[in-house]
Scaffold this motif. Structure first.
Motif, PDB file in Angstrom:
ATOM      1  N   ALA A  31       0.828  -1.207   0.000  1.00  0.00           N
ATOM      2  CA  ALA A  31       0.000   0.000   0.000  1.00  0.00           C
ATOM      3  C   ALA A  31       0.860   1.254   0.000  1.00  0.00           C
ATOM      4  O   ALA A  31       0.572   2.214  -0.717  1.00  0.00           O
ATOM      5  N   VAL A  32       1.931   1.243   0.789  1.00  0.00           N
ATOM      6  CA  VAL A  32       2.819   2.404   0.829  1.00  0.00           C
ATOM      7  C   VAL A  32       3.490   2.609  -0.521  1.00  0.00           C
ATOM      8  O   VAL A  32       3.616   3.743  -1.010  1.00  0.00           O
ATOM      9  N   GLU A  33       3.922   1.528  -1.158  1.00  0.00           N
ATOM     10  CA  GLU A  33       4.536   1.641  -2.479  1.00  0.00           C
ATOM     11  C   GLU A  33       3.529   2.159  -3.511  1.00  0.00           C
ATOM     12  O   GLU A  33       3.866   2.994  -4.355  1.00  0.00           O
ATOM     13  N   ALA A  34       2.289   1.685  -3.433  1.00  0.00           N
ATOM     14  CA  ALA A  34       1.271   2.128  -4.383  1.00  0.00           C
ATOM     15  C   ALA A  34       0.938   3.604  -4.179  1.00  0.00           C
ATOM     16  O   ALA A  34       0.747   4.336  -5.155  1.00  0.00           O
ATOM     17  N   ILE A  35       0.879   4.035  -2.936  1.00  0.00           N
ATOM     18  CA  ILE A  35       0.621   5.451  -2.666  1.00  0.00           C
ATOM     19  C   ILE A  35       1.794   6.297  -3.140  1.00  0.00           C
ATOM     20  O   ILE A  35       1.606   7.404  -3.647  1.00  0.00           O
ATOM     21  N   GLY A  36       3.008   5.777  -3.011  1.00  0.00           N
ATOM     22  CA  GLY A  36       4.178   6.505  -3.505  1.00  0.00           C
ATOM     23  C   GLY A  36       4.159   6.670  -5.015  1.00  0.00           C
ATOM     24  O   GLY A  36       4.585   7.697  -5.539  1.00  0.00           O
ATOM     25  N   ASP A  40      -2.515  10.421  -5.802  1.00  0.00           N
ATOM     26  CA  ASP A  40      -3.904  10.847  -5.965  1.00  0.00           C
ATOM     27  C   ASP A  40      -4.894   9.753  -5.539  1.00  0.00           C
ATOM     28  O   ASP A  40      -6.025  10.056  -5.167  1.00  0.00           O
ATOM     29  N   ALA A  41      -4.490   8.515  -5.611  1.00  0.00           N
ATOM     30  CA  ALA A  41      -5.379   7.401  -5.273  1.00  0.00           C
ATOM     31  C   ALA A  41      -5.172   6.917  -3.841  1.00  0.00           C
ATOM     32  O   ALA A  41      -5.563   5.800  -3.503  1.00  0.00           O
ATOM     33  N   SER A  42      -4.569   7.755  -3.006  1.00  0.00           N
ATOM     34  CA  SER A  42      -4.232   7.292  -1.655  1.00  0.00           C
ATOM     35  C   SER A  42      -5.466   6.926  -0.830  1.00  0.00           C
ATOM     36  O   SER A  42      -5.415   5.996  -0.029  1.00  0.00           O
ATOM     37  N   GLY A  43      -6.565   7.624  -1.028  1.00  0.00           N
ATOM     38  CA  GLY A  43      -7.782   7.316  -0.271  1.00  0.00           C
ATOM     39  C   GLY A  43      -8.310   5.923  -0.566  1.00  0.00           C
ATOM     40  O   GLY A  43      -8.648   5.163   0.348  1.00  0.00           O
ATOM     41  N   LYS A  44      -8.379   5.580  -1.849  1.00  0.00           N
ATOM     42  CA  LYS A  44      -8.868   4.250  -2.232  1.00  0.00           C
ATOM     43  C   LYS A  44      -7.900   3.158  -1.790  1.00  0.00           C
ATOM     44  O   LYS A  44      -8.316   2.114  -1.301  1.00  0.00           O
TER      45      LYS A  44
END
Length: 76
Positions: A31-36, A40-44
């Motif tokens: 999740a941290v890598e995906a948010i990095g 913009d998609a951090s909420g989902k």
């Protein structure tokens, strides 16, 4: 001898919780890598990670419950 077998059965039931902990850490890392990569998609991403961790945690709680039942019902 019987007490040792009961303790071993309870330890095996709780071992599922340790395995769940490892995979929850992997979910958090992903999740941290995906948010990095996509802030913009951090909420989902955060919402899905929390839901996934909650669902995975239920199996650890069930393992702990089974361990308590094994110790206190079979051990009595």
């Amino acid at each position: 001898m019987e007490t040792g077998i009961i303790a071993l059965a309870a330890a095996i039931a709780v071992a599922g919780g340790a395995i769940v902990g490892v995979y929850e850490a992997k979910v958090a890392i992903a999740a941290v890598e995906a948010i990095g990569k996509n802030p913009d998609a951090s909420g989902k991403i955060q919402g899905m990670a929390i839901i996934g961790a909650a669902i995975a945690e239920t199996s650890a709680i069930y393992g702990l419950l089974i361990a308590f039942l094994i110790i206190f019902i079979l051990g009595a």
